[in-house]
Design a protein around this motif. Structure first.
Motif, PDB file in Angstrom:
ATOM      1  N   GLY A  33       0.678  -1.093   0.425  1.00  0.00           N
ATOM      2  CA  GLY A  33       0.601  -0.220  -0.489  1.00  0.00           C
ATOM      3  C   GLY A  33       1.208   1.622  -0.398  1.00  0.00           C
ATOM      4  N   HIS A  34       1.771   1.200   0.325  1.00  0.00           N
ATOM      5  CA  HIS A  34       2.600   2.302   0.341  1.00  0.00           C
ATOM      6  C   HIS A  34       2.863   2.907  -1.218  1.00  0.00           C
ATOM      7  CE1 HIS A  34       7.216   4.067   0.634  1.00  0.00           C
ATOM      8  NE2 HIS A  34       6.478   4.779   0.309  1.00  0.00           N
ATOM      9  N   THR A  35       2.543   3.974  -1.309  1.00  0.00           N
ATOM     10  CA  THR A  35       2.230   4.687  -3.010  1.00  0.00           C
ATOM     11  C   THR A  35       2.779   6.106  -2.973  1.00  0.00           C
ATOM     12  OG1 THR A  35       0.077   3.981  -1.981  1.00  0.00           O
ATOM     13  CG2 THR A  35       0.055   5.981  -3.715  1.00  0.00           C
ATOM     14  N   LEU A  36       3.000   6.380  -4.315  1.00  0.00           N
ATOM     15  CA  LEU A  36       3.952   7.672  -4.602  1.00  0.00           C
ATOM     16  C   LEU A  36       2.850   8.804  -5.143  1.00  0.00           C
ATOM     17  CD1 LEU A  36       7.534   6.300  -5.626  1.00  0.00           C
ATOM     18  CD2 LEU A  36       7.075   7.055  -3.365  1.00  0.00           C
ATOM     19  N   VAL A  37       2.672   9.781  -4.146  1.00  0.00           N
ATOM     20  CA  VAL A  37       2.100  10.505  -5.200  1.00  0.00           C
ATOM     21  C   VAL A  37       2.885  11.848  -5.457  1.00  0.00           C
ATOM     22  CG1 VAL A  37      -0.047  12.207  -4.944  1.00  0.00           C
ATOM     23  CG2 VAL A  37       0.318  10.855  -3.524  1.00  0.00           C
ATOM     24  N   VAL A  38       2.917  12.618  -6.955  1.00  0.00           N
ATOM     25  CA  VAL A  38       3.750  13.041  -7.479  1.00  0.00           C
ATOM     26  C   VAL A  38       2.845  13.827  -8.594  1.00  0.00           C
ATOM     27  CG1 VAL A  38       5.673  11.227  -8.530  1.00  0.00           C
ATOM     28  CG2 VAL A  38       4.012  11.736 -10.256  1.00  0.00           C
ATOM     29  N   PRO A  39       3.834  15.591  -8.909  1.00  0.00           N
ATOM     30  CA  PRO A  39       2.645  16.340  -9.489  1.00  0.00           C
ATOM     31  C   PRO A  39       2.668  15.533 -11.371  1.00  0.00           C
ATOM     32  CG  PRO A  39       4.619  17.110  -8.629  1.00  0.00           C
ATOM     33  CD  PRO A  39       4.648  15.831  -8.163  1.00  0.00           C
ATOM     34  N   ARG A  40       1.420  15.577 -11.899  1.00  0.00           N
ATOM     35  CA  ARG A  40       1.306  15.421 -13.125  1.00  0.00           C
ATOM     36  C   ARG A  40       2.712  16.089 -13.849  1.00  0.00           C
ATOM     37  NH1 ARG A  40      -1.321  12.897 -16.623  1.00  0.00           N
ATOM     38  NH2 ARG A  40      -2.815  12.708 -14.284  1.00  0.00           N
ATOM     39  N   ALA A  41       2.339  17.649 -13.494  1.00  0.00           N
ATOM     40  CA  ALA A  41       3.958  18.970 -14.688  1.00  0.00           C
ATOM     41  C   ALA A  41       4.906  18.229 -13.194  1.00  0.00           C
ATOM     42  CB  ALA A  41       3.839  19.890 -14.148  1.00  0.00           C
ATOM     43  N   HIS A  42       6.488  18.472 -14.282  1.00  0.00           N
ATOM     44  CA  HIS A  42       7.955  17.504 -13.720  1.00  0.00           C
ATOM     45  C   HIS A  42       8.148  19.036 -12.610  1.00  0.00           C
ATOM     46  CE1 HIS A  42      11.435  16.065 -13.285  1.00  0.00           C
ATOM     47  NE2 HIS A  42      11.943  17.248 -13.198  1.00  0.00           N
ATOM     48  N   ALA A  66      -6.247   9.085   2.825  1.00  0.00           N
ATOM     49  CA  ALA A  66      -7.108   8.255   3.390  1.00  0.00           C
ATOM     50  C   ALA A  66      -7.539   7.156   2.995  1.00  0.00           C
ATOM     51  CB  ALA A  66      -8.908   9.668   2.962  1.00  0.00           C
ATOM     52  N   ALA A  67      -7.152   6.947   1.296  1.00  0.00           N
ATOM     53  CA  ALA A  67      -7.219   5.583   0.946  1.00  0.00           C
ATOM     54  C   ALA A  67      -6.657   4.794   0.679  1.00  0.00           C
ATOM     55  CB  ALA A  67      -7.548   5.695  -0.802  1.00  0.00           C
ATOM     56  N   VAL A  68      -5.659   4.902   1.602  1.00  0.00           N
ATOM     57  CA  VAL A  68      -3.851   3.381   1.775  1.00  0.00           C
ATOM     58  C   VAL A  68      -4.567   4.034   3.028  1.00  0.00           C
ATOM     59  CG1 VAL A  68      -2.081   3.829   3.215  1.00  0.00           C
ATOM     60  CG2 VAL A  68      -2.489   4.968   0.423  1.00  0.00           C
ATOM     61  N   GLU A  69      -4.584   4.732   4.177  1.00  0.00           N
ATOM     62  CA  GLU A  69      -5.370   4.253   5.145  1.00  0.00           C
ATOM     63  C   GLU A  69      -6.435   2.869   5.652  1.00  0.00           C
ATOM     64  OE1 GLU A  69      -6.123   7.286   7.852  1.00  0.00           O
ATOM     65  OE2 GLU A  69      -3.453   7.446   8.024  1.00  0.00           O
ATOM     66  N   VAL A 124      -2.862  -5.095  -4.752  1.00  0.00           N
ATOM     67  CA  VAL A 124      -2.674  -3.469  -4.181  1.00  0.00           C
ATOM     68  C   VAL A 124      -3.489  -2.240  -4.417  1.00  0.00           C
ATOM     69  CG1 VAL A 124      -1.414  -2.132  -2.110  1.00  0.00           C
ATOM     70  CG2 VAL A 124      -1.686  -4.594  -2.186  1.00  0.00           C
ATOM     71  N   ALA A 125      -2.971  -2.144  -5.466  1.00  0.00           N
ATOM     72  CA  ALA A 125      -3.706  -0.680  -6.113  1.00  0.00           C
ATOM     73  C   ALA A 125      -5.206  -1.272  -6.264  1.00  0.00           C
ATOM     74  CB  ALA A 125      -2.736  -1.037  -7.170  1.00  0.00           C
ATOM     75  N   ALA A 126      -5.519  -1.963  -6.761  1.00  0.00           N
ATOM     76  CA  ALA A 126      -6.901  -2.417  -7.160  1.00  0.00           C
ATOM     77  C   ALA A 126      -8.202  -1.703  -5.868  1.00  0.00           C
ATOM     78  CB  ALA A 126      -7.578  -3.484  -7.457  1.00  0.00           C
ATOM     79  N   THR A 127      -7.207  -2.340  -4.211  1.00  0.00           N
ATOM     80  CA  THR A 127      -7.715  -1.725  -2.884  1.00  0.00           C
ATOM     81  C   THR A 127      -7.841  -0.370  -3.156  1.00  0.00           C
ATOM     82  OG1 THR A 127      -7.371  -3.987  -2.599  1.00  0.00           O
ATOM     83  CG2 THR A 127      -7.508  -1.984  -0.774  1.00  0.00           C
ATOM     84  N   LEU A 128      -7.001   0.007  -2.782  1.00  0.00           N
ATOM     85  CA  LEU A 128      -6.523   1.848  -2.575  1.00  0.00           C
ATOM     86  C   LEU A 128      -7.214   2.714  -4.127  1.00  0.00           C
ATOM     87  CD1 LEU A 128      -3.540   1.803  -2.148  1.00  0.00           C
ATOM     88  CD2 LEU A 128      -4.494   1.220  -0.795  1.00  0.00           C
ATOM     89  N   ARG A 129      -7.763   1.847  -4.977  1.00  0.00           N
ATOM     90  CA  ARG A 129      -8.298   2.741  -5.826  1.00  0.00           C
ATOM     91  C   ARG A 129      -9.955   2.521  -5.347  1.00  0.00           C
ATOM     92  NH1 ARG A 129      -5.564   0.484 -10.360  1.00  0.00           N
ATOM     93  NH2 ARG A 129      -6.559  -1.165 -10.808  1.00  0.00           N
ATOM     94  N   SER A 130     -10.197   1.921  -5.905  1.00  0.00           N
ATOM     95  CA  SER A 130     -11.821   1.336  -4.722  1.00  0.00           C
ATOM     96  C   SER A 130     -11.497   2.621  -3.782  1.00  0.00           C
ATOM     97  CB  SER A 130     -11.656  -0.114  -4.361  1.00  0.00           C
ATOM     98  OG  SER A 130     -11.275  -0.359  -3.588  1.00  0.00           O
ATOM     99  N   ALA A 131     -10.997   2.611  -2.577  1.00  0.00           N
ATOM    100  CA  ALA A 131     -11.206   3.571  -1.345  1.00  0.00           C
ATOM    101  C   ALA A 131     -11.099   4.656  -1.751  1.00  0.00           C
ATOM    102  CB  ALA A 131      -9.991   2.924  -0.066  1.00  0.00           C
TER     103      ALA A 131
END
Length: 134
Positions: A33-42, A66-69, A124-131
């Motif tokens: 579930g460890h997720t990275l969030v990046v800005p779309r623009a570099h 919130a989704a990860v938790e 795991v990615a699908a679980t987080l997307r649904s959350a």
């Protein structure tokens, strides 16, 4: 590397694909579930992120947290970003790591691992997307 993920030229287990941010599973997670969030623009660092983009970007970080938790049934989370020092990829990113009491993390010398299979990472990615809250 992250620009290639954002553009879809590199495989990832995407959790979020929003106008201002993309989130995907870390390939070497501290915990599932460890997720990275990046800005779309570099933007290389937080201080390079334009001020008008800070609020919208961190709104997405909040959603992913919130989704990860929720998705990982975690008691809480660790949310962090390196700025230059220890930043392994020069594209600003925020780590969202699910946490539970007595999960074994102490200090900053944390063992990293890999998902057991692509199928496990995809699940795991699908679980987080649904959350993800709308």
């Amino acid at each position: 590397m992250f620009c290639d993920i954002v553009a879809g030229r590199r495989e990832s287990h995407r959790v979020l694909d929003a106008e201002d941010a993309v989130a995907f599973l870390d390939a070497r997670p501290l915990f599932p579930g460890h997720t990275l969030v990046v800005p779309r623009a570099h933007h290389e660092t937080l201080t390079d992120l334009p001020v008008p983009d800070v609020g919208p970007f961190f709104t997405q970080v909040r959603r992913v947290t919130a989704a990860v938790e929720t998705g990982m049934e975690a008691a809480g989370s660790f949310v962090a970003a390196n700025n230059r020092v220890s930043q392994s990829v020069p594209h600003f990113h925020v780590h969202v790591v699910p946490r539970n009491r007595k999960d074994g993390l102490r200090g900053f010398f944390w063992p990293r691992s890999r998902y057991g299979s692509e199928e496990e990472a995809a699940a795991v990615a699908a679980t987080l997307r649904s959350a993800l809250a709308p």
